[in-house]
Design a protein around this motif. Structure first.
Motif, mmCIF file in Angstrom:
data_model
loop_
_atom_site.group_PDB
_atom_site.id
_atom_site.type_symbol
_atom_site.label_atom_id
_atom_site.label_comp_id
_atom_site.label_asym_id
_atom_site.label_seq_id
_atom_site.Cartn_x
_atom_site.Cartn_y
_atom_site.Cartn_z
ATOM 1 N N TRP B 98 62.552 32.686 42.015
ATOM 2 C CA TRP B 98 62.857 34.115 42.016
ATOM 3 C C TRP B 98 63.860 34.446 43.109
ATOM 4 O O TRP B 98 63.473 34.728 44.251
ATOM 5 N N GLU B 106 62.903 44.626 43.521
ATOM 6 C CA GLU B 106 63.037 43.605 42.493
ATOM 7 C C GLU B 106 61.791 42.721 42.460
ATOM 8 O O GLU B 106 61.255 42.418 41.394
ATOM 9 N N GLU B 109 58.901 44.415 40.745
ATOM 10 C CA GLU B 109 58.966 44.413 39.285
ATOM 11 C C GLU B 109 58.524 43.071 38.720
ATOM 12 O O GLU B 109 57.736 43.003 37.777
ATOM 13 N N LEU B 110 59.041 42.010 39.308
ATOM 14 C CA LEU B 110 58.681 40.682 38.816
ATOM 15 C C LEU B 110 57.181 40.455 38.920
ATOM 16 O O LEU B 110 56.550 39.916 38.006
ATOM 17 N N ALA B 112 54.895 42.626 38.830
ATOM 18 C CA ALA B 112 54.198 43.467 37.859
ATOM 19 C C ALA B 112 54.279 42.899 36.439
ATOM 20 O O ALA B 112 53.509 43.292 35.568
ATOM 21 N N ASP B 113 55.185 41.968 36.216
ATOM 22 C CA ASP B 113 55.294 41.381 34.885
ATOM 23 C C ASP B 113 54.112 40.474 34.564
ATOM 24 O O ASP B 113 53.962 40.031 33.424
ATOM 25 N N GLY B 114 53.337 40.157 35.585
ATOM 26 C CA GLY B 114 52.163 39.333 35.328
ATOM 27 C C GLY B 114 52.510 37.909 34.956
ATOM 28 O O GLY B 114 51.751 37.217 34.287
ATOM 29 N N LEU B 115 53.659 37.474 35.376
ATOM 30 C CA LEU B 115 54.115 36.132 35.025
ATOM 31 C C LEU B 115 53.494 35.083 35.939
ATOM 32 O O LEU B 115 53.028 34.051 35.489
#
Lengths: 342, 342
Positions: B98, B106, B109-110, B112-115
């Motif tokens: 990342w 930024e 957001e990443l 929060a994507d739950g990735l």
DNA sequence: CTGAAAGCGCTTACAG
DNA sequence: CTGAAAGCGCTTACAG
């Protein structure tokens, strides 16, 4: 974690409609779109990556496979990785690192996990077993570098011919006529099938012959000591040389210091040109190396973009896209100068 | 792609039972286990990563966040990345890269994507806005490096005190009494809050005072030219110095060449010790730098293992685990020697 | 020890 | 233009 369900409820629509605006995949009235968008904003909604991946059969994950053993990626390797990661990020993909052994079983397993939408292969060998595994898996992939016969494959690589042209032009403008090429060797099992070495050598032989230059080609260990020893022998056996191209940065540094220790001044008596090199390394040498800078970042960026093109191609393309070749850039340092007059 | 459904059918069991043997999560009779395992082998079954992630709420993905802007990760940064990737692989996790800007939106957001199951933060600032974002998200994370007040956080870092002890022991054994510390500077916005610099400086000041050594501390640009210029001034103003520690590898190379160009022989007249350095770089210098080798690979490895511990901890731990500090290793080069007798 | 079933949070034909 | 519903391929209480 807020889900699409909550967004849909708040906007008074179905989750399908939310999905449509999210993906812009079906027409939605401005009014409802508006309601949905404010609902998303108010809830700070972010769609769950895993659920999306499972449902859409697309993970937005790209794998970067590199040989785990030589866990020296080097400075150019790093540029490549960061260039690829940045491009992936910009395209709303993620780059995942796959350090895998060169026999392809590990890679095969990872591919079968269905994690990645596509694979980027680094350190490609002239005959690379990993490629068959990827082909059989039917997963999109592209190469950084290329095999001996890459016509059917999708790849980006250094433009070795163009790079060699730039290098020879530079040396010839400075009046050099007798030039050596010093490369990594003796060939180990793995490097035996390593493209950059072979392609550089071929370009060097072909172009110097065409230009009527006198040449010597020699191998040495990819170390400072290796370069130092090799160059000592080289100048003893070929006293008329005026320039040396070196394809390994450590060896290049060794060549410079080796020359100076036997009384050959660089660049006054001998020019040294470092091939496929990173600025970080070149600057550490004293005097600073003149180099052909490896386009690591550009290759990483391009490789990712091509791979994404492949992944997103609507009907699976039968022909690979035309390969993209990028030459190294000549970066002036302090190790090349006019050939000494004799 | 073969699914659990097919395996279950072929083994004559339910998919639940297949899952139990796959995860070793419930007792299964040897006989049925056997049937299931051969079915899996015959079909070449590999469980789908996305489906597993969604159902188990665990992606087995770890994110490595680093500042996108300075996309120079450097040689030690690379060691760190490959060390982390190798450890992740060994633990059956994946490392995703990342590159994010230092303002933390930024990253937020990443996350929060739950990735990702957890985040590893590189290039930690003394006051780092990214940390609050991660805390608020409730996602496990650990740091490489640390903030000004890291007690509540989970981190691994270089042991600066121990490293400084090793360095000073080395120099004192060689008889050095008057020592300079040359660091990157002047401080830019970002580096102002950069830990390694401050911690090295503090350790240097404290320990040299305690040992009764004479010292000078100076900043210079992190470049060969910066080191060269700085050292010229340094020896002019402090003619009694016999050793210089440099905290940037490029500057260290510049210091060596700068010294020699003003007639100060290294290491005869002046010893140079390169701090937090990678072998790749140190070897490029001539003479080769004596260094305190940054433990990049070890930190990457440890960071990942700690993060996995956090991710897999059954009740979310309230206290962070004890931090792990790793000293740099002294690697002899050719730039330190006995202090000149006066 | 094993199975039927709900559920993870999305996408996507299919209808209307 | 919008919705109800099936489905992506697993995991995991819950029963038995």
């Amino acid at each position: 974690m807020t889900t699409m369900r909550e967004v849909a409820d708040r906007a008074g629509v179905s989750i399908a409609t939310v999905s449509f605006v999210l993906n812009d995949t079906k027409p939605v009235t401005p009014a409802t779109r508006e309601r949905i968008e404010t609902a998303m904003a108010e809830l700070g909604f972010r769609r769950n990556a895993m659920a999306r991946a499972l449902a859409s059969r697309r993970s937005h994950l790209l794998a970067l496979a590199y040989p785990a053993l030589e866990h020296k990626l080097g400075s150019t390797g790093m540029e490549f990785v960061t260039g690829a990661a940045a491009a992936a990020r910009e395209m709303e993909y993620h780059l995942v690192l796959w350090p895998v052994s060169n026999d392809a079983t590990e890679l095969g397993e990872l591919v079968a996990d269905g994690l990645a939408d596509g694979v980027l292969l680094m350190e490609v060998l002239l005959d690379d077993p990993r490629i068959e595994v990827l082909q059989r898996a039917g997963l999109p992939f592209s190469l950084i570098g290329r095999t001996a016969d890459p016509d059917a494959l999708d790849y980006v690589d250094i433009d070795f011919d163009q790079t060699m042209t730039i290098a020879l032009d530079h040396l010839q403008e400075l009046g050099h006529q007798r030039i050596a090429l010093l490369q990594e060797g003796p060939l180990q099992r793995l490097l035996q099938s390593y493209g950059p070495k072979r392609r550089t050598r071929q370009a060097f032989r072909r172009m110097t012959r065409h230009r009527g230059l006198d040449v010597v080609v020699l191998d040495c260990p990819p170390t400072v000591g290796g370069g130092r020893q090799a160059v000592t022998r080289l100048v003893a056996e070929h006293p008329d040389l005026t320039a040396i191209m070196v394809q390994n940065e450590h060896a290049a540094a060794g060549v410079v210091s080796g020359l100076q220790s036997v009384g050959v001044a660089v660049p006054r008596d001998m020019s040294v040109l470092s091939f496929l090199t990173s600025p970080d390394m070149a600057m550490m040498s004293d005097p600073e190396l003149t180099m052909l800078r490896a386009p690591g970042t550009a290759l990483g960026d391009l490789g990712v973009r091509r791979l994404i093109d492949l992944v997103e191609a609507k009907p699976r393309p039968t022909e690979p896209a035309a390969p993209q070749l990028i030459p190294c850039e000549l970066v002036a340092g302090e190790t090349t100068a006019a050939a000494p007059s004799r």
